[in-house]
Design an enzyme around this catalytic site. Structure first.
Site, PDB file in Angstrom:
ATOM      1  N   HIS A  48      39.632  42.420  38.992  1.00  0.00           N
ATOM      2  CA  HIS A  48      41.314  42.358  39.210  1.00  0.00           C
ATOM      3  C   HIS A  48      41.827  41.226  38.859  1.00  0.00           C
ATOM      4  CE1 HIS A  48      44.615  43.457  41.731  1.00  0.00           C
ATOM      5  NE2 HIS A  48      44.825  42.248  41.976  1.00  0.00           N
ATOM      6  N   ASP A  95      38.533  47.858  40.949  1.00  0.00           N
ATOM      7  CA  ASP A  95      38.480  46.690  40.212  1.00  0.00           C
ATOM      8  C   ASP A  95      37.855  45.443  41.239  1.00  0.00           C
ATOM      9  OD1 ASP A  95      40.570  45.790  41.649  1.00  0.00           O
ATOM     10  OD2 ASP A  95      41.901  45.948  39.981  1.00  0.00           O
ATOM     11  N   SER A 112      49.024  42.868  39.395  1.00  0.00           N
ATOM     12  CA  SER A 112      48.706  43.469  40.651  1.00  0.00           C
ATOM     13  C   SER A 112      50.034  43.825  41.528  1.00  0.00           C
ATOM     14  CB  SER A 112      48.251  42.154  41.360  1.00  0.00           C
ATOM     15  OG  SER A 112      47.637  42.636  42.462  1.00  0.00           O
TER      16      SER A 112
END
Ligand SMILES: *[C@@H]1O[C@H](CO)[C@@H](O)[C@H](O)[C@H]1NC(C)=O
Ligand SMILES: *[C@@H]1O[C@H](CO)[C@@H](O)[C@H](O)[C@H]1NC(C)=O
Ligand SMILES: *[C@@H]1O[C@H](CO)[C@@H](O)[C@H](O)[C@H]1NC(C)=O
Ligand SMILES: *[C@@H]1O[C@H](CO)[C@@H](O)[C@H](O)[C@H]1NC(C)=O
Ligand SMILES: *[C@@H]1O[C@H](CO)[C@@H](O)[C@H](O)[C@H]1NC(C)=O
Ligand SMILES: *[C@@H]1O[C@H](CO)[C@@H](O)[C@H](O)[C@H]1NC(C)=O
Length: 406
Positions: A387, A348, A184
């Protein structure tokens, strides 16, 4: 006879691999992806139940005892940042000192809660898989946490420390170039780090970058958090309570959609009085009564303006086919203090697909080479890899362990 030849070759390969060594891994977490500790010496608190002082630093991030009604208000009051629009920096509230424990150690990025409660499992599955193929924690698996509430402009020391950590890890692993394995916002931190380094340094010290769910071009989700907050996917947390802490974080302003990936014709926030696009963020934050959000956006915009390649081998792993907020729609007759409908597109679940796939741009040709200086850029789109859950996805673990053996 042929079989003997084959086994000689096989043994030779194993020896060659051992003497070259496995590329050591440095884990760089995303927003919320490391432990945080706080120490208190406050003169006032928001509830009588809130502690004013602590004898030492204690774990504050994702500590389930602190995330319960009422106590959560103390938590918010301790973790929120105060923005100074003159120095253009943030600071901890009066009487609070926050620090990020365990630089270099993978444990604080494997587990967000030092008690190793499953709800805070982060890089642990990937680290376990690496150990199974010969990696050793603290030697060839390292962790590089940072204060994820802040953007690169307030994390300058992180980039200096990371360079030293890369060099030390290279040296202690028999001069083997390092793999940056990032999740991320850690991808955006790594990209900024790599752009700061000279190409010969990268050629010597960086073997590759493996990114999971990186929001290269920002995410509309950040706008949603400024508007209504985020419960971190937890049933016990309230968005509106979490928002009080979240909107004070410059990293959230850094993660706003980038003008390089959103067109001025696209509406991000829809109301019957005004439709806001990427060009209307100043007006939006004024209308939402979040003036500091606009200031923090201006402070962090410099990091979204250019999209030059990292100049190292890239493995860009991301999920798709999950509804991801693309637009906030306020009902006619309501205003920005109401609760919007979240209109979804592909992504996502947190990051929009166009942002996740932005890495593919670096594979484009420029003259005889590519935008990434000829270094490979591979992408691995994974259907339904959410995610955060992507960190524990068997497809990802198999891909990483395969790549790391090359
Ligand atoms: C270090 O690498 C060199 C060649 O790259 C090799 O000859 C040597 O055996 C390696 N040493 C260790 C301890 O792995
Ligand atoms: C706590 O803060 C007070 C001032 O508010 C100060 O006098 C005291 O020395 C501080 N205590 C510690 C342990 O830092
Ligand atoms: C800084 O913040 C103060 C208080 O919120 C405000 O009155 C002032 O106009 C701001 N200054 C700038 C330069 O934004
Ligand atoms: C890694 O190093 C830290 C700090 O020296 C230590 O506390 C931790 O136990 C070590 N972890 C392992 C798995 O050896
Ligand atoms: C905003 O966009 C919606 C949908 O395209 C449209 O119906 C509405 O009239 C627009 N509002 C304004 C103020 O332009
Ligand atoms: C996309 O998700 C839906 C469920 O939301 C599922 O039915 C479909 O099979 C998925 N598509 C792919 C390519 O996995």
């Amino acid at each position: 006879m042929p079989s003997i030849k084959i086994s000689f070759l096989f043994i030779y390969c194993i020896l060659a691999q051992n003497s070259l060594g496995l590329s050591p891994v440095i884990l760089i977490p995303g927003d919320g992806g490391s432990q945080l500790e706080a120490k208190l010496n406050k003169t006032s608190v928001v509830h009588y139940i809130c502690a004013k002082t602590s004898t030492d630093y204690f774990n504050i991030w994702l500590n389930l005892e602190l995330l319960v009604p009422f106590v959560i208000d103390c938590w918010v009051d301790n973790l929120k940042l105060e923005y100074d629009n003159v120095t253009r920096t943030t600071r901890d509230p009066e009487g609070v000192s926050v620090r990020i424990p365990g630089w270099g150690n993978p444990e604080p990025v494997e587990w967000l809660d030092p008690s190793h409660d499953k709800t805070g499992a982060y890089f642990n599955s990937i680290a376990d898989a690496l150990v199974k193929i010969g990696y050793v924690r603290n030697v060839s698996i390292k962790g590089a946490p940072y204060d994820f509430r802040k953007a690169p402009n307030e994390n300058a020391d992180f980039f200096v420390k990371l360079k030293t950590l890369v060099e030390e890890t290279y040296t202690t692993n028999n001069k083997t170039a390092v793999t940056l394995l990032v999740h991320s916002m850690g991808g955006s931190m790594a990209l900024h780090f790599l752009r700061l380094q000279k190409q010969p340094w990268k050629d010597q010290y960086i073997r590759r970058l493996i990114s999971l769910s990186a929001p290269w071009g920002g995410a509309v989700k950040a706008l949603k958090v400024f508007a209504i907050g985020d419960d971190l996917g937890s049933l016990i947390l309230r968005e509106s309570v979490m928002r009080a802490e979240q909107i004070t974080c410059p990293s959230l302003a850094w993660l706003l959609p980038s003008p390089l990936f959103w067109k001025p014709a696209e509406v991000l926030v829809q109301t019957d009085k005004f439709n806001y696009t990427i060009n209307d963020l100043q007006k939006l934050f004024t209308d939402m009564d979040l003036p500091n959000a606009w200031e923090m956006r201006k402070d962090t915009e410099q990091y979204t303006r250019d999209f030059s390649a990292p100049g190292v081998e890239v493995h860009c792993v991301y999920g798709y086919n999950i509804s991801t907020v693309e637009r906030l729609v306020y009902k006619p007759g309501t205003w920005l203090d109401g609760y919007p409908t979240l209109s979804g597109g592909d992504g996502d679940g947190t990051v929009n697909l166009r942002s996740l796939t932005a890495c593919e741009h670096w594979a484009k040709r420029r003259g005889r080479s590519t935008l990434n200086g000829g270094k490979p850029v591979k992408s691995l789109p994974l259907a339904n890899a959410e995610h955060l859950k992507i960190l524990h996805d068997q497809r990802v673990i198999d891909y990483i362990t395969t790549v790391m053996k090359i």
